[in-house]
Design a protein around this motif. Structure first.
Motif: not given
Length: 1004
Positions: A963-979
């Motif tokens: 997120l901070t470095k603008g890298l590809p997201r590789t987890s295959h998750r669709f969602t993102f939340s801070t909690y």
């Protein structure tokens, strides 16, 4: 004669035209509510995580969804700190941007008066100007010889929320700060000294949150009788010696004690441990002194003043922008000292508190009664200082800029809630989501009472606060019953807690949260594109509930003194503890400070704002100040009806002991006797009367008589119940010159059909439906005496307004109040369903039958969260009757959780609550109808599904590298939340269109 008759006709016609014009205006506002009627949100920013983009996108989303106002606060809860330093130049520029954008969009901003969600403080508050306690240390010595007397520095009281909230710098200041106030010595009592119970509460060292901590006292009772204690077990006030000027800088005492045993107490001031919470780190600091205008103004200049200088003086005439300041729920604890406290006490109470300082530590001076009376005076002085020098001063500061002040006057409030709230321009409450937090329903009764008595048309509530297990489960339909309950209490603006500023990229959803807190009322909700339909309902209700005056028959007077949480007798409420509903005779609470403004007209107690009451009920407290008792006497003399027993003493030491004789003298005159009668009696005094004795004076757990007893008194006064139903409905009643307005709601999940009686014969009954904005006549009715009885019908949790409109003739083509719908076609067979592949669903799939998504085998559907579109083509049945005024409806049956219906290209609106039905009369064709139903569910299913993939979220308080470095997201998750609220094993929530979907026809 003819001219007179014609003049009467003309005047009558003019009056009727004026009434019709007023009603027409009201109906137009109901159909299209103004911005003032729209709901609001708590708009939270998370410690530097903000941008101009996120601010503008949030505000535009609010405007589009029908949000008209917000409370602006910045906190630090569960999210890594951002780059924008709180109150830095950049931060102030962004705040100015928010104000500018809110003006553009017509959204009102209310600004909290300090960092965090409560209080008024910050790093700019020097500890000398912070909240303070008078603390003490004690030394016992034997006199009669010269010796060095060392007096230890008194330790501070432990902070209520612990020392963990301190930064190292604040902790050092807290440890180091101390200033001497006094040194007193007295002969040590020869018998073991009694200690005053609960001294930490009574001397205002601590006041725990009433809503969230078990055992917190609603009030501190005062009594007229105390047990005798041996005189030599108490401190003899006449023998107390003031040694303040004998104290050396090193803590030794320059004094030779006479023979005998002596107790020496060193008194000093310390900080009470309250700091801004949960503030952004750069906003952490001490809470400003709540007794001192100099300290408060310095704080306000450093925060509010600085921001107003940045944004420019608010323009009162503009639709949006900065409009008010806000004091949120009191969570700062109590204080009992300020440098000028002794002088203020002398001025207000008429005697010097110095000899009674030992009582602060729980010691008994003179007697238990004298000491308890001093403590009452201490709390009363503290309350007056808070009301005048804190809340009142914030109000003056706000008015200086053309702003209003709103106050939530509850929770750790060391004053009486009703007194603090009465200072506000806008009294405000809070209620938590049922089952998702604390029970603060009492605050709604408090705030609406304040608003009604003070004649305030606006009474908002921080609405649907939640914590821990909410997790995006709530949605408009699930919240309707509790929302209608709040409307019935008198709340007329919801301010949803919370709209978290969505500073992350739009692709990262559901995005930012306020840690575990709040119902998620922001633009990243799955159902946000459909929430406007629900907000229309809320706005229509709020618009009507802001009109005219509230109707209540009973006024419960709260006792003098503080702290005090107003609660009516439990028997006056119906329903469960979290959603208690009023019974047929409505009521309000009133503080002593408010009662001084009342007069009597036509045997009713009337306040300057227009509210009036038929019955004043006194609390079961045997003490009262002569001034308040004299006010009650004047009200009775002028015609008021009062229920309650006579007080016997004054509660404090002001004017003691003559004040007690004054109270008894007035009481004998007003009640006729001080001897409590065994049976209920009525004593006439002047034009009014006092009713007391018997069961009226028997309270078990409440301050007030049983509801049925006061109801019987009203009945004997020929006052009918305002509302009578079979227990399944709730109500509230307002009136204008031309209308009686009843909001009525079904508090069950079942269809209810019942006869309902209303205390109104003002005019013809109409039903105003806040879901659709439509209004129609209710022709079936029986009018008898003061009452109109109507047969009414409600779907599950359905609500509407029943309005009695003066001199406006009904318009109806039927003699029935409600139609009967019959199913003419069921839309069975296959449906084409389109999911959004971006969230893992198939773009097109055929459902052979309507089914809960979680029961499907496809993981992209089972775990899907978001919107799916159901497609179907259908014909109407042949030979369908088409009588005049008959309507056709599309009924969706069961739907999880909201739906939008589009028929033949026409958007027919959102259905979010029962009945899940839309009118298709003007859109349907005989053949080849193209139907689309957009169905949206909730976030949990996709969040649960994503727990099967690697966790790539916040770790150890830091954002992930991708997120901070603008890298590809590789987890295959669709969602993102801070909690994180869920695990992969959490139960899935029923989702989708379950049906059956039917075409229904009404009989009118």
């Amino acid at each position: 004669m003819h001219r007179v008759f014609i003049s009467v006709l003309v005047l009558g016609s003019c009056y009727l035209n004026a009434v019709n014009a007023q009603i027409s205006k009201l109906k137009q506002g109901f159909l299209h509510p103004p911005d003032s009627a729209k709901p609001g949100v708590y708009w939270y920013f998370m410690d530097g995580n903000m941008s101009a983009r996120s601010i503008s996108e949030d505000l535009e989303a609010m405007k589009k969804a029908g949000i008209g106002n917000l409370v602006f606060l910045e906190v630090n809860v569960g999210i890594p700190r951002g780059k924008v330093e709180f109150l830095s130049d950049e931060w102030q520029e962004l705040f100015a941007h928010a104000v500018k954008e809110s003006k553009r969009l017509g959204i009102e901003i209310t600004l909290g008066i300090g960092p965090g969600w409560t209080g008024s403080g910050g790093p700019w508050v020097p500890i000398e100007q912070s909240m303070q306690h008078l603390v003490s240390s004690t030394v016992n010595i034997a006199g009669g010889g010269k010796r060095a007397i060392n007096l230890p520095i008194p330790a501070p009281k432990p902070p209520y929320f612990g020392e963990g909230a301190f930064t190292p710098e604040l902790k050092k200041q807290w440890d180091d700060f101390y200033e001497d106030v006094a040194v007193l010595a007295y002969p040590t009592p020869s018998l073991p000294s009694s200690k005053i119970t609960d001294i930490d509460e009574k001397a205002l060292y601590y006041r725990a949150p009433y809503s969230s901590v078990k055992g917190v006292k609603q009030y501190l009772p005062t009594v007229a009788e105390y047990k005798d204690m041996p005189k030599n077990a108490a401190i003899d006030k006449s023998k107390i010696i003031d040694l303040t000027d004998k104290l050396r800088a090193d803590g030794t005492l320059n004094w030779t004690a006479p023979k005998g045993n002596w107790t020496i107490i060193r008194f000093g001031r310390r900080n009470n441990g309250a700091i801004t919470r949960p503030a952004p780190v750069p906003g952490l600091g001490f809470e400003a002194d709540k007794f001192d205008t100099v300290a408060l103004n310095a704080h306000l200049d450093n925060y509010v003043g600085k921001l107003v200088n940045k944004t420019g003086r608010p323009d009162v005439g503009e639709a949006g922008g900065l409009k008010r300041l806000h004091m949120d729920s009191w969570e700062m604890g109590a204080q009992n000292w300020t440098p000028h406290f002794r002088e203020e006490f002398k001025k207000r109470r008429g005697y010097d508190p110095l000899p009674y300082y030992p009582v602060y530590a729980g010691n008994v001076v003179e007697s238990e009664e004298i000491s308890e009376r001093f403590l009452w005076d201490l709390r009363q002085t503290a309350q007056e200082l808070v009301l005048e020098n804190h809340a009142g001063q914030v109000k003056k500061y706000a008015h200086k800029f053309g702003l209003e002040l709103s106050i939530e006057p509850y929770d750790m409030n060391p004053t009486a809630d009703l007194e603090l709230g009465s200072v506000a321009d806008v009294p405000m409450a809070e209620f938590w989501n049922k089952g998702l937090g604390f029970n603060s329903s009492f605050s709604c009764i408090e705030a609406t009472s304040i608003g009604h008595v003070n004649g305030k048309s606006l009474v908002p509530a921080e609405a649907f606060t939640a914590q821990d297990n909410e997790g995006w489960k709530q949605y408009p339909g699930a919240m309707k019953n509790q929302g209608d309950w709040a409307f019935a209490t008198g709340i007329n603006r919801f301010v949803y807690h919370t709209f978290q500023n969505q500073f992350l990229a739009d692709s990262l959803r559901p995005g930012a949260t306020m840690g575990p807190y709040g119902v998620h009322w922001d633009r990243n909700q799955t159902w946000w594109p459909m929430v406007g339909g629900y907000h229309d309902y809320i706005s229509r209700c709020q618009y009507i509930l802001q009109q005219g005056q509230a109707v209540a028959d009973i006024l419960y007077l709260s006792p003098e003194g503080s702290p005090h949480v107003f609660r009516p007798p439990s028997s006056a409420m119906d329903g469960d503890l979290v959603l208690p509903d009023r019974k047929g005779y409505n009521f309000d609470g009133c503080s002593p400070g408010q009662l001084y403004k009342a007069i009597v007209k036509n045997k009713k107690i009337v306040f300057p704002g227009g509210s009036s009451y038929r019955l004043l009920v006194l609390p079961a407290i045997k003490t009262m100040t002569p001034a308040l008792l004299q006010k009650i006497t004047s009200l009775v003399n002028d015609g008021a009806v009062v229920v309650g027993a006579p007080p016997l003493k004054s509660p404090g030491l002001s004017g003691y002991p003559s004040c007690d004789e004054q109270v008894r003298t007035i009481s004998r005159s007003l009640w006729g006797t001080l001897q409590e009668p065994s049976e209920q009696i009525t004593h006439t005094y002047g034009k009014g009367k006092i009713i007391w004795g018997g069961s009226l004076d028997t309270q078990i757990n409440d301050l007030y008589p049983e509801y049925d007893l006061t109801a019987q008194i009203l009945k004997s006064m020929n006052v009918e119940q305002d509302f009578t139903a079979d227990g399944q409905l709730r109500y509230t009643h307002r009136y204008t010159d031309d209308m009686d307005i009843y909001f009525v709601s079904n508090r069950t999940d079942q269809v209810v059909q019942t006869d309902v009686s209303f205390r109104s014969v003002k005019g013809h009954a109409q039903l105003w439906d806040p879901i659709t904005g439509e209004s129609r006549a209710l022709p079936e009715c029986v009018v008898k005496g003061q009452l109109t009885t109507l047969p009414l019908k409600f779907d599950a949790y359905q609500s509407y307004f029943v309005c009695f409109v003066n001199n406006v003739l009904p318009v109806s083509s039927t003699n029935k109040n409600f139609s009967i719908n019959k199913v003419v076609k069921t839309l069975a067979g296959p449906w084409l369903v389109s999911f959004d592949p971006k969230w893992g669903g198939p773009p097109n799939i055929v459902f052979n039958e309507l089914k809960d998504w979680t029961q499907r085998t496809e993981e992209g559907i089972k775990y899907y969260s978001g919107t799916a579109v159901y497609h179907k083509i259908f014909d109407l049945p042949r030979n369908l009757s088409s009588k005049e005024n008959q309507r056709l409806y599309l009924d969706l049956g069961e739907i999880k959780n909201m739906g939008r219906v589009i028929l033949n290209g026409k958007n027919l609106g959102v259905t979010w609550t029962a009945p899940f039905r839309v009118d298709i009369t003007n859109a349907v064709l005989e053949k080849q109808n193209h139907l689309e139903i957009e169905v949206v569910n909730l976030w949990p299913n996709r969040l649960i599904g994503d727990e099967n993939f690697p966790d790539d979220g916040i770790n150890n308080g830091k954002w992930p590298d991708w997120l901070t470095k603008g890298l590809p997201r590789t987890s295959h998750r669709f969602t993102f939340s801070t909690y994180k609220f869920y695990t992969k094993d959490s139960p899935l929530l029923k989702s989708g269109l379950i049906g059956p979907v039917t075409i229904q026809q009404s009989d009118f």
